[in-house]
Scaffold this motif. Structure first.
Motif, short mmCIF file in Angstrom:
data_model
loop_
_atom_site.label_atom_id
_atom_site.label_comp_id
_atom_site.label_asym_id
_atom_site.label_seq_id
_atom_site.Cartn_x
_atom_site.Cartn_y
_atom_site.Cartn_z
N ILE A 100 0.84 -1.20 0.00
CA ILE A 100 0.00 0.00 0.00
C ILE A 100 0.87 1.25 0.00
CG2 ILE A 100 -1.62 1.36 1.38
CD1 ILE A 100 -2.84 -1.30 2.32
N THR A 101 1.87 1.26 0.86
CA THR A 101 2.78 2.40 0.95
C THR A 101 3.52 2.63 -0.36
OG1 THR A 101 3.06 2.05 3.34
CG2 THR A 101 4.74 3.38 2.21
N ALA A 102 4.00 1.55 -0.96
CA ALA A 102 4.74 1.66 -2.21
C ALA A 102 3.88 2.23 -3.33
CB ALA A 102 5.29 0.30 -2.61
N VAL A 103 2.63 1.81 -3.40
CA VAL A 103 1.72 2.32 -4.43
C VAL A 103 1.43 3.80 -4.19
CG1 VAL A 103 -0.63 2.16 -5.35
CG2 VAL A 103 0.69 0.08 -4.93
N LYS A 104 1.22 4.16 -2.95
CA LYS A 104 0.93 5.56 -2.64
C LYS A 104 2.14 6.44 -2.92
CE LYS A 104 -1.51 6.43 1.04
NZ LYS A 104 -1.97 6.41 2.44
N GLU A 105 3.33 5.91 -2.73
CA GLU A 105 4.53 6.69 -3.04
C GLU A 105 4.64 7.00 -4.52
OE1 GLU A 105 7.64 4.33 -1.38
OE2 GLU A 105 7.44 5.18 0.63
N LYS A 106 3.99 6.19 -5.36
CA LYS A 106 3.96 6.48 -6.79
C LYS A 106 2.84 7.46 -7.15
CE LYS A 106 5.91 5.43 -9.76
NZ LYS A 106 7.04 6.14 -10.42
N GLY A 107 2.09 7.87 -6.15
CA GLY A 107 1.07 8.88 -6.37
C GLY A 107 -0.20 8.38 -7.01
N ILE A 108 -0.52 7.09 -6.83
CA ILE A 108 -1.77 6.55 -7.34
C ILE A 108 -2.51 5.83 -6.22
CG2 ILE A 108 -0.83 6.32 -9.67
CD1 ILE A 108 -0.64 3.29 -9.16
N GLN A 109 -3.69 5.32 -6.52
CA GLN A 109 -4.56 4.77 -5.49
C GLN A 109 -4.37 3.25 -5.34
OE1 GLN A 109 -6.60 6.31 -3.36
NE2 GLN A 109 -7.15 4.36 -2.44
#
Length: 444
Positions: free
Chosen positions: A376-385
Motif C-alpha cells: 500500500i505504501t509503495a503504491v501511494k509513493e507512486k502517487g496513485i490509489q
C-alpha cells in the motif's frame, strides 16, 4: 413447429455488500442475441434492475453510469454468523419479480445465469420464485457458479439442468431436448466476430455498456479461474468491436463503456492499438473504464497516450503486490521497474492520480498483513490509489487446495463460505480488525 419463447433471467445477489460496478450479465445477453437471431422470441427479466419501473425515483446514477442496488436485509446463511454484519438481498422486490413473471408471455424454456460462486443462495431463491409461477417450464442454469461448483449447483440450485462452460455450442441441443424445436446455426459459434452483439437493448435503461474484446487470458495465476473457464485466448477484430461501440453510442446514446477483458492489452499491435485508433478518429465523446485489471507490462507510452485520447477515465492495473523480490511467493508478472514506468507513462499521457489504481491482493492464505501494508505504501509513493482486492477461494484454481487447508470454514461444503467478505483464509480473531487498519492506510 413454432419457434419457442425463451425467458432469460439475471438472479438476485445475496451478500454482505454489493454495488453496480458496471455489472451486466453479458454472457446471458449474448445467448439472448443468438436465440433471437435464430427466430426465437426472447424476454429478459433482471432481478438486479436499478431502473425497474416500480423503483423509487430518482434512481442514483453516477457520472460513469454506476450506482447502488436496491437492498433488503435477509437472514444470514448458516455458518457465517460470526461476521456480525448485515446480510441482504440486492435487487428488486420479490413481489415485483413475481408480477413481472406473471406478465411475461408463457415461456417454453428459462435460462438463468450465475456469477460469483458465493452468490449461490440468490440463484436458488430466484429459481424458487420462477418455479412458483412456471412450475412445468424447464429452468437451465449456466454461468460462473454453474461451471465452477457444478455439483453444488445440481444439488441445491433447483435448476432442471446445469450446464458448464460456454453455452453457445450447447444451445441447439438444449432447445431441442426441452422444446422439440430444431434449428441450424447460421454461423460458427466459435467465431467471436460472427456472433451478434449482446442483447443489451433488452435492459430497462443503458447507463453504460459492457464490452468484451476477447475471451481468455494467457496467464494462469494461482488465484484465478480464467484459464479454467476459457481454455485459450481468442480475440475479436478491432473493427467488430468498434462497430459495437459505435452502435450503442449512436443508436442508444451510451457514453460509458466498461471493458470486461482479462487480457485487454495482450498483442496490442493487432488488437487494442487498431481499436483505439478507430475510436480516436471517430471523435465520439466516450468514457471507458477498466474494472478488470490491465497487465502492467503492456502499458507502453504509445498505449497510455492513446487511451487518454480515446477517453479512458478509470485505469486499474493488476499489481497484486509491490514485493518484487525473486523469492516472494505467488505469480511474477511484473517487475518494480515495469510498474514504475507504467505509472509514469500514464501520468505523462495526462491521467490524474485519482484515475489510476493498482489492485493489491489481500487476505491470501498465509499472507502477512505487513506485506500488504508495505505494498500500500509503495503504491501511494507512486502517487496513485491502492485498491485492495480481497481474496476469494475459487475451485479449480492452483491455490484452491491451499485455501481449503488454511480456512476456518469448510470451503468444499458450501460456496457461501468462500465469500471474500468473510476473509475465509485469515485467522478469525484479528481478521476484521487487521483489514480495517489496511483499508484506513489506503485512505491516509
Amino acid at each position: 413447429m413454432k419457434p419457442p419463447h425463451i425467458l432469460c433471467v439475471n438472479p438476485w445477489i445475496h451478500d454482505f455488500a454489493a454495488y453496480d460496478f458496471w455489472a451486466k450479465p453479458l454472457g446471458l445477453l449474448g445467448l439472448a442475441a443468438i436465440l433471437r437471431d435464430h427466430g426465437m422470441t426472447v424476454s429478459f427479466l433482471d432481478c438486479l434492475d436499478r431502473f425497474h419501473p416500480r423503483a423509487e425515483s430518482p434512481v442514483k446514477v453516477l457520472k460513469d453510469g454506476r450506482g447502488p442496488f436496491r437492498k433488503k436485509e435477509i437472514p444470514l446463511p448458516a455458518g457465517v454468523e460470526e461476521i456480525g454484519q448485515r446480510f441482504s438481498r440486492y435487487g428488486i422486490e420479490p413481489e415485483w419479480f413475481r408480477r413481472d413473471l406473471k406478465k411475461s408471455p408463457p415461456p417454453d424454456i428459462i435460462f438463468v445465469t450465475s456469477m460469483m460462486t458465493y452468490w449461490a443462495p440468490g440463484v436458488r431463491e430466484t429459481i424458487s420464485v420462477i418455479k412458483e409461477i412456471f412450475p412445468r417450464v424447464p429452468v437451465i442454469l449456466g454461468g460462473v457458479y454453474a461451471s465452477l461448483c457444478t455439483g453444488h449447483a445440481r444439488q441445491f440450485s433447483l435448476a432442471d439442468q446445469v450446464i458448464t462452460g460456454n453455452a453457445e455450442e450447447q444451445l441447439p441441443g438444449i432447445i431441442l431436448d426441452h422444446t422439440g424445436y430444431s434449428f441450424t446455426p447460421k454461423y460458427d459459434f466459435n467465431d467471436l466476430n460472427a456472433l451478434p452483439r449482446p442483447a443489451l437493448d433488452l435492459v430497462s435503461k443503458m447507463a453504460y455498456a459492457p464490452i468484451l474484446t476477447s475471451r481468455g487470458c494467457p496467464f494462469s495465476c494461482s488465484y484465478c479461474a480464467s484459464s479454467f473457464l476459457e481454455k485459450r485466448l481468442r480475440h475479436r477484430s478491432p473493427e467488430t468491436v468498434f462497430q459495437e461501440i459505435q452502435h450503442w453510442h449512436n443508436i442508444h446514446g451510451v457514453n460509458n463503456f466498461a471493458f470486461y477483458d482479462d487480457a485487454l492489452l495482450i498483442h496490442p499491435e493487432n488488437h487494442i492499438i487498431p481499436l483505439l485508433e478507430k475510436i480516436i478518429h471517430s471523435g465520439m465523446p466516450l468514457s471507458f473504464h477498466t474494472p478488470n485489471a490491465m497487465h502492467i507490462r503492456q502499458i507502453s507510452q504509445k498505449i497510455a497516450d492513446m487511451m487518454f485520447q480515446a477517453g479512458f477515465k478509470t485505469i486499474r492495473m493488476g499489481l497484486e503486490t509491490a514485493d518484487f523480490s525473486p523469492s516472494r511467493p505467488g505469480d511474477h508478472k511484473v517487475t518494480g521497474n515495469e510498474f514504475s514506468l507504467a505509472v509514469d507513462r500514464l501520468k505523462q499521457a495526462g491521467f490524474a492520480s485519482e484515475q489510476i489504481g493498482a489492485y493489491l491482493l489481500c487476505a491470501l492464505p498465509g499472507q502477512h498483513p505487513d506485506d500488504v501494508a508495505r505494498s500500500i505504501t509503495a503504491v501511494k509513493e507512486k502517487g496513485i490509489q491502492p485498491v485492495l482486492a480481497y481474496y476469494t477461494p475459487i475451485p479449480h484454481t492452483p491455490m484452491w487446495q491451499t485455501a481449503c487447508g488454511n480456512s476456518r470454514f469448510d470451503l468444499e461444503k458450501d460456496p457461501v463460505f468462500t465469500n471474500n467478505a468473510l476473509l475465509p483464509c485469515m485467522e478469525k480473531d484479528n481478521a476484521f480488525k487487521t483489514i480495517a487498519q489496511l483499508k484506513a492506510l489506503t485512505r491516509k
